[in-house]
Design a protein around this motif. Structure first.
Motif, PDB file in Angstrom:
ATOM      1  N   LYS A  12       0.799  -1.229   0.000  1.00  0.00           N
ATOM      2  CA  LYS A  12       0.000   0.000   0.000  1.00  0.00           C
ATOM      3  C   LYS A  12       0.830   1.276   0.000  1.00  0.00           C
ATOM      4  O   LYS A  12       0.276   2.381  -0.016  1.00  0.00           O
ATOM      5  CB  LYS A  12      -0.953   0.009   1.192  1.00  0.00           C
ATOM      6  CG  LYS A  12      -2.066  -1.026   1.066  1.00  0.00           C
ATOM      7  CD  LYS A  12      -2.987  -0.972   2.269  1.00  0.00           C
ATOM      8  CE  LYS A  12      -4.137  -1.972   2.140  1.00  0.00           C
ATOM      9  NZ  LYS A  12      -5.165  -1.559   1.168  1.00  0.00           N
ATOM     10  N   PHE A  13       2.143   1.158   0.089  1.00  0.00           N
ATOM     11  CA  PHE A  13       2.964   2.374   0.025  1.00  0.00           C
ATOM     12  C   PHE A  13       4.316   2.007  -0.568  1.00  0.00           C
ATOM     13  O   PHE A  13       4.710   0.830  -0.601  1.00  0.00           O
ATOM     14  CB  PHE A  13       3.115   3.023   1.412  1.00  0.00           C
ATOM     15  CG  PHE A  13       3.903   2.211   2.402  1.00  0.00           C
ATOM     16  CD1 PHE A  13       3.322   1.157   3.091  1.00  0.00           C
ATOM     17  CD2 PHE A  13       5.243   2.502   2.650  1.00  0.00           C
ATOM     18  CE1 PHE A  13       4.054   0.406   3.993  1.00  0.00           C
ATOM     19  CE2 PHE A  13       5.986   1.768   3.566  1.00  0.00           C
ATOM     20  CZ  PHE A  13       5.384   0.712   4.237  1.00  0.00           C
ATOM     21  N   SER A  14       5.035   3.014  -1.033  1.00  0.00           N
ATOM     22  CA  SER A  14       6.309   2.717  -1.687  1.00  0.00           C
ATOM     23  C   SER A  14       7.471   3.550  -1.162  1.00  0.00           C
ATOM     24  O   SER A  14       8.624   3.154  -1.308  1.00  0.00           O
ATOM     25  CB  SER A  14       6.184   2.914  -3.196  1.00  0.00           C
ATOM     26  OG  SER A  14       5.749   4.227  -3.470  1.00  0.00           O
ATOM     27  N   LEU A  31       4.290  -0.446  13.203  1.00  0.00           N
ATOM     28  CA  LEU A  31       4.552   0.319  11.992  1.00  0.00           C
ATOM     29  C   LEU A  31       5.229  -0.572  10.963  1.00  0.00           C
ATOM     30  O   LEU A  31       6.007  -1.455  11.321  1.00  0.00           O
ATOM     31  CB  LEU A  31       5.486   1.499  12.298  1.00  0.00           C
ATOM     32  CG  LEU A  31       5.029   2.517  13.334  1.00  0.00           C
ATOM     33  CD1 LEU A  31       6.176   3.479  13.662  1.00  0.00           C
ATOM     34  CD2 LEU A  31       3.817   3.289  12.837  1.00  0.00           C
ATOM     35  N   LEU A  32       4.959  -0.305   9.697  1.00  0.00           N
ATOM     36  CA  LEU A  32       5.727  -0.930   8.618  1.00  0.00           C
ATOM     37  C   LEU A  32       6.562   0.145   7.949  1.00  0.00           C
ATOM     38  O   LEU A  32       6.101   1.276   7.770  1.00  0.00           O
ATOM     39  CB  LEU A  32       4.803  -1.563   7.574  1.00  0.00           C
ATOM     40  CG  LEU A  32       3.866  -2.673   8.043  1.00  0.00           C
ATOM     41  CD1 LEU A  32       3.117  -3.256   6.835  1.00  0.00           C
ATOM     42  CD2 LEU A  32       4.603  -3.765   8.796  1.00  0.00           C
ATOM     43  N   ALA A  33       7.777  -0.223   7.552  1.00  0.00           N
ATOM     44  CA  ALA A  33       8.616   0.733   6.830  1.00  0.00           C
ATOM     45  C   ALA A  33       9.471  -0.003   5.806  1.00  0.00           C
ATOM     46  O   ALA A  33       9.871  -1.153   6.016  1.00  0.00           O
ATOM     47  CB  ALA A  33       9.506   1.507   7.802  1.00  0.00           C
ATOM     48  N   LYS A  34       9.705   0.696   4.689  1.00  0.00           N
ATOM     49  CA  LYS A  34      10.621   0.204   3.653  1.00  0.00           C
ATOM     50  C   LYS A  34      11.891   1.037   3.749  1.00  0.00           C
ATOM     51  O   LYS A  34      11.843   2.269   3.667  1.00  0.00           O
ATOM     52  CB  LYS A  34       9.977   0.368   2.279  1.00  0.00           C
ATOM     53  CG  LYS A  34       8.747  -0.507   2.098  1.00  0.00           C
ATOM     54  CD  LYS A  34       8.104  -0.334   0.727  1.00  0.00           C
ATOM     55  CE  LYS A  34       6.981  -1.356   0.551  1.00  0.00           C
ATOM     56  NZ  LYS A  34       6.312  -1.236  -0.770  1.00  0.00           N
ATOM     57  N   LEU A  35      12.993   0.362   3.936  1.00  0.00           N
ATOM     58  CA  LEU A  35      14.261   1.051   4.184  1.00  0.00           C
ATOM     59  C   LEU A  35      15.228   0.762   3.037  1.00  0.00           C
ATOM     60  O   LEU A  35      15.330  -0.373   2.572  1.00  0.00           O
ATOM     61  CB  LEU A  35      14.860   0.577   5.508  1.00  0.00           C
ATOM     62  CG  LEU A  35      13.915   0.525   6.715  1.00  0.00           C
ATOM     63  CD1 LEU A  35      14.674   0.103   7.965  1.00  0.00           C
ATOM     64  CD2 LEU A  35      13.221   1.858   6.937  1.00  0.00           C
ATOM     65  N   LYS A  36      15.939   1.776   2.620  1.00  0.00           N
ATOM     66  CA  LYS A  36      16.930   1.599   1.557  1.00  0.00           C
ATOM     67  C   LYS A  36      17.996   2.665   1.705  1.00  0.00           C
ATOM     68  O   LYS A  36      17.669   3.858   1.754  1.00  0.00           O
ATOM     69  CB  LYS A  36      16.249   1.720   0.193  1.00  0.00           C
ATOM     70  CG  LYS A  36      17.119   1.342  -0.986  1.00  0.00           C
ATOM     71  CD  LYS A  36      16.266   1.468  -2.236  1.00  0.00           C
ATOM     72  CE  LYS A  36      16.974   1.055  -3.480  1.00  0.00           C
ATOM     73  NZ  LYS A  36      16.059   1.159  -4.640  1.00  0.00           N
ATOM     74  N   GLY A  37      19.257   2.225   1.753  1.00  0.00           N
ATOM     75  CA  GLY A  37      20.349   3.168   1.944  1.00  0.00           C
ATOM     76  C   GLY A  37      20.572   3.425   3.423  1.00  0.00           C
ATOM     77  O   GLY A  37      20.346   2.551   4.259  1.00  0.00           O
ATOM     78  N   GLU A  92      16.162  -2.928  -0.830  1.00  0.00           N
ATOM     79  CA  GLU A  92      15.033  -2.391  -0.070  1.00  0.00           C
ATOM     80  C   GLU A  92      14.625  -3.432   0.976  1.00  0.00           C
ATOM     81  O   GLU A  92      14.237  -4.550   0.638  1.00  0.00           O
ATOM     82  CB  GLU A  92      13.847  -2.074  -0.977  1.00  0.00           C
ATOM     83  CG  GLU A  92      12.698  -1.449  -0.192  1.00  0.00           C
ATOM     84  CD  GLU A  92      11.539  -1.066  -1.082  1.00  0.00           C
ATOM     85  OE1 GLU A  92      11.451   0.099  -1.507  1.00  0.00           O
ATOM     86  OE2 GLU A  92      10.703  -1.964  -1.372  1.00  0.00           O
ATOM     87  N   VAL A  93      14.712  -3.040   2.221  1.00  0.00           N
ATOM     88  CA  VAL A  93      14.442  -3.948   3.338  1.00  0.00           C
ATOM     89  C   VAL A  93      13.095  -3.590   3.957  1.00  0.00           C
ATOM     90  O   VAL A  93      12.799  -2.401   4.154  1.00  0.00           O
ATOM     91  CB  VAL A  93      15.586  -3.852   4.375  1.00  0.00           C
ATOM     92  CG1 VAL A  93      15.287  -4.705   5.601  1.00  0.00           C
ATOM     93  CG2 VAL A  93      16.902  -4.291   3.731  1.00  0.00           C
ATOM     94  N   HIS A  94      12.295  -4.611   4.235  1.00  0.00           N
ATOM     95  CA  HIS A  94      10.980  -4.383   4.850  1.00  0.00           C
ATOM     96  C   HIS A  94      11.057  -4.706   6.338  1.00  0.00           C
ATOM     97  O   HIS A  94      11.460  -5.820   6.704  1.00  0.00           O
ATOM     98  CB  HIS A  94       9.924  -5.263   4.187  1.00  0.00           C
ATOM     99  CG  HIS A  94       9.625  -4.878   2.769  1.00  0.00           C
ATOM    100  ND1 HIS A  94       8.607  -5.427   2.045  1.00  0.00           N
ATOM    101  CD2 HIS A  94      10.220  -3.960   1.963  1.00  0.00           C
ATOM    102  CE1 HIS A  94       8.589  -4.888   0.837  1.00  0.00           C
ATOM    103  NE2 HIS A  94       9.551  -4.002   0.749  1.00  0.00           N
TER     104      HIS A  94
END
Lengths: 121, 121
Positions: A12-14, A31-37, A92-94
């Motif tokens: 639902k989010f990017s 919470l959900l988060a997409k992490l990169k870098g 990209e880590v979830h």
């Protein structure tokens, strides 16, 4: 009461480094988060913070070491401990986070990444 | 600070309906439990309770419906709501629970299943 599918919520989010709230448990939130870098160095003075890795490999940098947190693993960052999450190789880590409703994800630091409320999804 | 592997922790105990604590986040705890068959009807008057299913399919019975919670899903049972977890077909289901340190897993009911403290693993 209904079941919440974690991976469906991730669809639902990017945006990276932009937590979304999927549940509340007493005075804490999931919470959900997409992490990169690399994120920013910060401290939560009053709150512990749990990171559960749902996909990929997360690295939490502390001032004296870096801890690898793989899929199926979790780590608790205690209050008052400066840290900086990062991912490697452009992955990209979830992650699923468990923390007080009062937490700001950038802790004691105001940055262009700081958001003041988390969208509910 | 170190990473905690959820499945490795599950290998450390075998008894069903017997939560083990793997982490603490502020005044809440992360528990692992292996569930098989039917638990008892009970209510947590003061605390919400989160069930995240790590393996298998959990069924949470409420007085007016039953909710299926599959692997990769979670559910929050709000305080004050009577419920009874169960599994079907003799399946052993692995769940991770997030709840207050003060919670008793049998809530307002004392049963032979009640334990008064959770082993730390």
């Amino acid at each position: 009461m209904k079941s919440i599918n974690i991976n469906s919520k991730f669809e639902k989010f990017s945006k990276n480094w932009n937590p979304h709230q999927i549940a509340v448990v007493d005075d804490m939130q999931v919470l959900l988060a997409k992490l990169k870098g690399e994120f920013i160095w910060h401290t939560h003075e009053e709150e512990d913070e749990l990171f559960q890795v749902i996909k990929g490999t997360l690295y939490i940098q502390f001032r004296d070491k870096t801890v690898e947190v793989k899929e199926g693993e979790l780590i608790v960052v205690p209050k008052g401990v400066e840290h900086c999450p990062m991912t490697k190789n452009d992955e990209e880590v979830h992650v699923m986070l468990f923390e007080k409703l009062s937490v700001k994800h950038t802790g004691n630091v105001e940055s262009e990444l700081t958001v003041n409320s988390y969208p509910k999804i």
